[in-house]
Write a protein that holds these residues in place. Structure first.
Motif, short mmCIF file in Angstrom:
data_model
loop_
_atom_site.label_atom_id
_atom_site.label_comp_id
_atom_site.label_asym_id
_atom_site.label_seq_id
_atom_site.Cartn_x
_atom_site.Cartn_y
_atom_site.Cartn_z
N ARG A 177 2.50 -7.26 -8.18
CA ARG A 177 1.97 -6.62 -9.42
C ARG A 177 2.45 -5.36 -9.77
NH1 ARG A 177 -3.67 -9.50 -11.25
NH2 ARG A 177 -3.19 -11.78 -11.34
N ASN A 178 2.40 -4.79 -10.89
CA ASN A 178 2.62 -3.33 -10.84
C ASN A 178 1.13 -2.81 -10.62
OD1 ASN A 178 5.00 -3.68 -12.41
ND2 ASN A 178 3.85 -4.15 -14.35
N ASP A 179 1.19 -1.45 -9.97
CA ASP A 179 0.16 -1.05 -9.50
C ASP A 179 -0.07 0.36 -9.50
OD1 ASP A 179 -1.90 -1.78 -7.10
OD2 ASP A 179 -1.09 0.15 -6.56
N ARG B 66 -12.75 -5.41 -4.10
CA ARG B 66 -11.81 -5.85 -4.97
C ARG B 66 -12.63 -6.77 -6.08
NH1 ARG B 66 -9.63 -2.60 -2.70
NH2 ARG B 66 -7.61 -2.48 -1.60
N GLY C 59 -7.81 2.14 -7.53
CA GLY C 59 -6.51 1.09 -7.78
C GLY C 59 -6.69 0.51 -8.86
N TRP C 60 -5.61 0.29 -9.55
CA TRP C 60 -5.60 -0.60 -10.84
C TRP C 60 -4.30 -1.48 -10.68
CZ3 TRP C 60 -6.90 4.14 -11.29
CH2 TRP C 60 -8.38 4.61 -11.80
N LYS C 61 -4.27 -2.92 -10.85
CA LYS C 61 -3.32 -3.70 -11.07
C LYS C 61 -3.01 -3.72 -12.54
CE LYS C 61 -3.06 -4.85 -6.61
NZ LYS C 61 -2.14 -4.50 -5.86
N THR D 98 -2.45 4.02 -8.05
CA THR D 98 -3.54 4.28 -7.21
C THR D 98 -3.72 5.65 -7.12
OG1 THR D 98 -1.88 4.25 -5.14
CG2 THR D 98 -3.47 2.38 -5.59
N ASP E 89 0.93 -0.96 0.01
CA ASP E 89 0.09 -0.19 -0.13
C ASP E 89 0.83 1.11 0.09
OD1 ASP E 89 -3.05 1.11 0.80
OD2 ASP E 89 -1.37 2.20 1.67
N TRP E 90 0.56 2.38 -0.72
CA TRP E 90 1.43 3.27 -0.97
C TRP E 90 1.72 4.19 0.46
CZ3 TRP E 90 5.37 4.10 -4.16
CH2 TRP E 90 6.02 5.28 -4.14
N ARG F 40 -8.77 -6.69 -11.42
CA ARG F 40 -7.65 -6.00 -11.45
C ARG F 40 -8.10 -4.24 -10.72
NH1 ARG F 40 -3.23 -7.53 -14.09
NH2 ARG F 40 -3.45 -8.90 -15.77
N PHE G 4 4.52 -5.79 -2.93
CA PHE G 4 3.59 -5.68 -4.15
C PHE G 4 4.04 -6.90 -4.93
CE2 PHE G 4 3.16 -1.44 -2.78
CZ PHE G 4 1.89 -1.01 -3.19
#
Length: 526
Positions: A70-72, A470, A519-521, A74, A54-55, A473, A68
């Protein structure tokens, strides 16, 4: 319970009576942290440092970036509602809640992940993003009736620093030729100079008692027997806004699914605006010639700072994680601009007509200085409840006495740094939160205790809640935070050389924050 003076949290009106300089309020503003962050982190009181992924957790402990998979991407949108409730001047009637909502984008983050081939480093991740460590919204409105006047401050200052210059002659407001013992350059452009130009400070004859200058209000006080003085209607508004936002460049690695380590370089940009509006009105006509006055002050501060952070997270077993992090001091360079204007409306002593005296400095007072914030030490832990959720806690220690100013004025630096060292102390912040997974939704709650940096002051308490969704993605999170700050008192002005009345405003600050994170994966680049 000790009420924190507003002079420590807001720009006091009394600041206009002294040279424009750094204050204890500035030191606290630059050092305190009340992050908003992502809605998920907000919902658990920003207690996710040991969990990562989480950022906002990464901003607290850079090692969390390695969690993490996956690329993420937010982005967070927030509404911050702040105000004051129950404001009372000298124990008089209380005012209703005055609040305003400001909208912000407190967080944007992009994480790129990589899984090395044939290595125990299972993740090597890079992240870049912006997050806000603090917002400065605050509002205070008050009104009431009490003896005394802010003109006492200017009278006090002008007479205290008067110079005996027999060659300096002048004319008083009635047109009488007099000896004026005050050299005009000694008047402060942002206080006594304004009062003189607006017609508040009246040069008096040397035979007049008790001072070289006089004011309409002080004349009325003396005629009334030198008591506290006639009652005046008083009102004030203070609005402050701004934020401390940091661009973070982070790198972290996950070694054998046991140890995560990370580092962040943060470049901060701080913006602050404080606007003070103060009014006095002689509606009862108890002061001869005095009608009303309005005194406005505006402070604009901007600065840039640099900080680094390092952290580690250790996972002895799948369900348990421990984290440690260190935040270095942030070294800021600031430009501080201050200006003011004054309007004094009085009746002409000759024909009784109304005179509007207006004054303002030709240009703002601008100071350039540096400030070094104290270090932060963080410890965290988290317990995973299988697929059902987690509970987590964060501990942060900050020694606020470690902050220091540096400018071209060495003696002023020594004075304010000595005040910081004597007035501030170390404080502990405790954040606890949890998440319950009821797929596809997650329900969250948390609590925080933010220890006070001043002896005998109450801590800031916070309660949070949130919900998440959720699906494939896509992620959507909503978080809410209520901050319960200690009751405070605001001294609009204080004339210290003579026994003039000092008004006091008590009030309860209010603070509500709602955050929404999208947010997007992203598709992996491997």
């Amino acid at each position: 319970m000790l009420l924190r003076p507003l002079a420590l949290t807001l720009v006091s009106l009394a600041l206009a009576s002294v040279a424009h300089a750094q204050t204890l309020d500035d030191a606290l503003r630059y050092s305190e942290t009340f992050p908003v962050g992502t809605a998920r982190s907000l919902g658990v009181s920003n207690s996710m440092s040991a969990l990562g992924a989480d950022w906002s957790a990464v901003a607290s402990n850079p090692a969390g970036l390695a969690a993490f998979r996956r690329n993420d991407f937010t982005i967070t949108f927030a509404g911050v509602n702040t105000g004051s409730n129950g404001a009372s001047l000298d124990g008089g009637p209380t005012a209703n809640n005055d609040a305003k909502t400001k909208f912000a984008v407190p967080q944007v983050g992009l994480v790129l992940t990589r899984r090395p081939i044939a290595s125990k480093w299972t993740q090597l991740n890079f992240g870049v993003g912006v997050s806000q460590s603090n917002r400065f919204e605050e509002r205070l409105n008050f009104r009431g009736t009490s003896p005394g006047s802010i003109t006492d401050v200017w009278l006090d200052e002008a007479n205290q620093y008067a110079l005996d210059d027999q060659d300096n002659r002048g004319v008083d407001r009635d047109g009488n030729f007099i000896l004026n013992p005050v050299t005009l350059p000694e008047l402060n452009d942002f206080s006594t100079g304004l009062a003189f130009d607006a017609g508040i400070l009246i040069p008096g004859d040397l035979t007049d008692a008790p001072a070289f200058y006089e004011t309409d209000y002080d004349v009325a006080r003396r005629l009334g027997g030198n008591g506290p003085g006639p009652q005046l209607d008083k009102a004030g508004n203070f609005m402050r806004s701004g934020r401390n936002a940091t661009i973070d460049l982070s790198f972290a690695g996950n070694y054998d699914e046991k140890l995560m380590i990370g580092a962040t370089l943060g470049i901060s940009r701080l913006k602050y605006n404080g606007t003070t509006i103060y009014r006095e009105d002689d509606a009862a006509e108890s002061v001869d010639l005095f009608e009303r006055l309005a005194f406005n002050q505006i402070s604009d501060i901007s600065g840039t700072g640099v900080q680094f952070r390092i952290g580690a997270i250790y996972r002895p077993v799948q369900a348990l994680r421990f984290g440690l992090a260190y935040h270095s001091p942030s070294r800021y360079s600031f430009e501080d601009s201050f200006t003011a204007n004054l309007q004094y409306v009085y009746r002409d002593p000759d024909d009784g007509g109304t005179v509007n005296g207006n004054s303002s400095p030709e240009q703002p007072s601008v100071l350039n200085y540096r400030f070094t914030t104290p270090s932060q030490y963080k410890a965290s832990a988290a317990l995973l409840l299988g697929q059902r959720g987690f509970v987590s806690t964060d501990l942060t220690y900050i020694n606020f006495a470690g902050g220091s100013f540096k400018s071209d004025f060495e003696q002023d630096d020594a004075d304010i740094n000595g005040i910081i060292d004597q007035s501030l102390k170390g404080a502990l912040q405790v954040r606890v939160g949890g998440e319950l997974n009821v797929k596809p939704f997650q329900v969250r709650a948390g609590f925080q205790y933010v220890g006070a940096p001043i002896d005998n002051e109450d801590a800031v308490l916070g309660a949070t809640a949130g919900v998440g969704f959720r699906q494939n993605r896509l992620g959507l999170d909503l978080g809410y935070q209520l901050l319960l700050r200690p009751d405070r008192n605001f001294v609009p002005y204080d004339a210290i050389a003579r026994d003039f009345p000092t008004p006091n405003v008590t009030y309860a600050p209010t603070s509500h924050t709602v955050a929404l994170t999208l947010g997007w994966k992203l598709v992996s680049l491997d």
